[in-house]
Design an enzyme around this catalytic site. Structure first.
Site, PDB file in Angstrom:
ATOM      1  N   GLU A 158       0.830  -1.199   0.000  1.00 63.26           N
ATOM      2  CA  GLU A 158       0.000   0.000   0.000  1.00 63.26           C
ATOM      3  C   GLU A 158       0.867   1.252   0.000  1.00 63.26           C
ATOM      4  OE1 GLU A 158      -2.727   0.127   3.265  1.00 63.26           O
ATOM      5  OE2 GLU A 158      -3.709   1.907   2.471  1.00 63.26           O
ATOM      6  N   GLY A 213      -7.587   5.386   7.192  1.00 66.33           N
ATOM      7  CA  GLY A 213      -8.480   5.264   8.329  1.00 66.33           C
ATOM      8  C   GLY A 213      -7.887   4.385   9.425  1.00 66.33           C
ATOM      9  N   ALA A 214      -7.202   3.309   9.022  1.00 67.20           N
ATOM     10  CA  ALA A 214      -6.730   2.348  10.006  1.00 67.20           C
ATOM     11  C   ALA A 214      -5.213   2.208  10.067  1.00 67.20           C
ATOM     12  CB  ALA A 214      -7.363   0.980   9.741  1.00 67.20           C
ATOM     13  N   SER A 215      -4.491   2.719   9.073  1.00 61.17           N
ATOM     14  CA  SER A 215      -3.030   2.609   9.116  1.00 61.17           C
ATOM     15  C   SER A 215      -2.415   3.828   8.424  1.00 61.17           C
ATOM     16  CB  SER A 215      -2.567   1.333   8.409  1.00 61.17           C
ATOM     17  OG  SER A 215      -2.848   1.403   7.028  1.00 61.17           O
ATOM     18  N   THR A 216      -1.128   4.024   8.668  1.00 60.18           N
ATOM     19  CA  THR A 216      -0.403   5.111   8.017  1.00 60.18           C
ATOM     20  C   THR A 216       0.838   4.529   7.362  1.00 60.18           C
ATOM     21  OG1 THR A 216      -1.186   6.886   9.432  1.00 60.18           O
ATOM     22  CG2 THR A 216       0.966   7.185   8.471  1.00 60.18           C
ATOM     23  N   GLN A 217       1.091   4.925   6.128  1.00 59.78           N
ATOM     24  CA  GLN A 217       2.273   4.446   5.433  1.00 59.78           C
ATOM     25  C   GLN A 217       3.253   5.586   5.222  1.00 59.78           C
ATOM     26  OE1 GLN A 217      -0.451   1.943   5.652  1.00 59.78           O
ATOM     27  NE2 GLN A 217      -1.051   3.399   4.085  1.00 59.78           N
TER      28      GLN A 217
END
Ligand SMILES: *[C@@H]1O[C@H](CO)[C@@H](O)[C@H](O)[C@H]1NC(C)=O
Ligand SMILES: *[C@@H]1O[C@H](CO)[C@@H](O)[C@H](O)[C@H]1NC(C)=O
Ligand SMILES: *[C@@H]1O[C@H](CO)[C@@H](O)[C@H](O)[C@H]1NC(C)=O
Length: 430
Positions: free
Chosen positions: A161, A200-204
């Site tokens: 992602e 919404g649920a993770s950061t890359q």
């Protein structure tokens, strides 16, 4: 990861996946019959469908892709259908019907169709793998019932992602390849930009680096348009907007009915049930042995930047690092060098869009964001909403700060996409 034979195919997926915001790359009209591809980007809070097209020929084995059309799927992300998987499949039908008319009929069987799910499904697969399989097979059977060349519905890894986001941002900024005035492709001598993608649920976080990458899980080598790029990427599960909020709530005192949130403006208020807070692996450590899931908490903003910073800092751990340098939580990260910018999709897009259009501040670096955040946090909700109305972007805005649940989710995205503008790229387009 990116073997020589498969990379061209993968790159299509990369570009297809996230080229959504504002693909504006132009190509000559005299090129041969375009090919089409359809991607469903199944995020934690909603799914969007993108139809892409590209000319049959390729430049150095990597496709030049542009966006043909898009569609926002009604309702929540597919992971929200854990209790009723067939409804996840049904929710996609309306957009797929649109794709049937957007792609010329004779191209249907030649048009690849993918679904890539992100952190919402990664979390569901952690808590209830059977439910996650049922959701995936429900969407698979819906996708198979359409006349396209279905290539699979998958849960993407956080690393994939991150890399998709980085490739897309730099592709759209024409850092890899550019179509010149005199009608040929050339490689601009521009450095690539780092991408930070808060979902919404993770950061890359993803950027090109020359420094050694000490943890092999963070290293990706890509060949794009005849050039090799060494990229660092890491995905922080539970550090997306919605999960960060839950984690902050889980640290609040759940036995009071009124809790204040220093990170929200004064006068802004929202109500939660305890199940909203604890029904996630991200808050498993704080979950009480027994609690009443229906118990309700009122949370109101106190607009206190210093307190907010303390709250947020408490979610990150800087204590242990077994590498020469870490970001936080013991995750290796080489030092950031010059060309890092905050680039953003989805949730982050709204935030930056909000700061730029409503607060009329330029956001070109993480520091700008900090300063803007301080200004916003200490303003009251009435002031902020007044500004938002004036700026005329009310719907997108409140979604951006997660201030009003669900508002304008698809709105901001579509706005970038149709116009071929790059509002999200933070003033670095010039
Ligand atoms: C769910 O998680 C498991 C364990 O990490 C993994 O092996 C499996 O491939 C995941 N399922 C899907 C559909 O990705
Ligand atoms: C494509 O590859 C050729 C040969 O390696 C090179 O000369 C050309 O510059 C490349 N084109 C682009 C746009 O990178
Ligand atoms: C909680 O706070 C709100 C707003 O400040 C107030 O109207 C309400 O009466 C409070 N409720 C309790 C139980 O203190």
């Amino acid at each position: 990861w990116a073997g020589h034979i498969t990379y061209a195919v993968r790159i299509h997926l990369l570009l297809l996946l996230r080229a959504g915001l504002c693909a504006s790359l132009s190509f000559s009209l005299s090129r041969p019959v375009p090919q089409y591809g359809i991607v469903l980007d199944a995020g934690s809070s909603h799914t969007a469908m993108f139809v892409y097209k590209w000319p049959a020929d390729k430049e150095n084995d990597t496709g030049i892709v542009s966006q043909h059309s898009m569609c926002d799927v009604e309702g929540g992300g597919i992971s929200s259908y854990a209790e009723n998987p067939p409804a996840a499949g049904k929710s996609l039908k309306q957009c797929l019907d649109q794709a049937v008319s957007d792609v010329p009929k004779e191209r249907h069987p030649l048009t690849p169709l993918y679904l890539g799910a992100t952190a919402g499904m990664r979390l569901l697969n952690l808590t209830d793998p059977q439910a996650s399989d049922r959701v995936l097979s429900a969407v698979t059977s819906t996708l198979k019932s359409f006349p396209f060349d279905f290539r699979g519905a998958k849960i993407l890894s956080g690393e994939d992602e991150g890399v998709f986001g980085w490739v897309t941002a730099n592709y759209l900024l024409e850092n890899f390849i550019k179509y010149g005035w005199i009608g040929q492709w050339f490689r601009p001598k521009k450095p690539t930009l780092g991408a930070m993608d808060l979902g919404g649920a993770s950061t890359q976080i993803t950027f090109e680096t020359q420094k050694p990458i000490e943890d092999p899980r963070n290293e990706v080598t890509l060949r794009l348009y005849g050039q090799t790029y060494k990229v660092y990427t890491h995905s922080f599960l539970c550090y997306g907007r919605d999960q960060i909020l839950r984690r902050m709530l889980s640290k609040a005192d759940g036995y009071k009915t009124n809790v204040s949130n220093p990170c929200w403006p004064k006068g802004y208020q929202r109500n939660f049930k305890l199940q909203d807070v604890y029904d996630s692996p991200c808050t498993a450590a704080e979950k009480p042995d027994s609690y009443d899931p229906q118990r309700s908490i009122d949370m109101s903003g106190s607009g206190d930047t210093a307190q907010c910073r303390l709250h947020v800092d408490s979610l990150f751990s800087f204590t242990s690092c077994s590498f020469t340098s870490c970001s936080f939580d013991g995750v290796f990260q080489p030092g950031l060098s010059g060309n890092f910018i905050v680039s953003a999709f989805s949730a982050f897009f709204y935030t930056v869009d909000f700061i730029q259009t409503v607060m009329k501040r330029r956001v070109a670096s993480p520091d700008d964001l900090n300063t803007a955040a301080e200004a916003i946090c200490s303003a009251s909700w009435t002031e902020v909403s007044a500004l938002a109305r004036e700026g005329g972007t009310g719907a997108g805005v409140s979604g951006g700060w997660g201030l009003r649940e669900g508002a304008g989710q698809g709105h901001g995205r579509g706005k970038g996409a149709g116009q071929g503008e790059m509002q999200w790229c933070l003033g670095l387009c010039d």
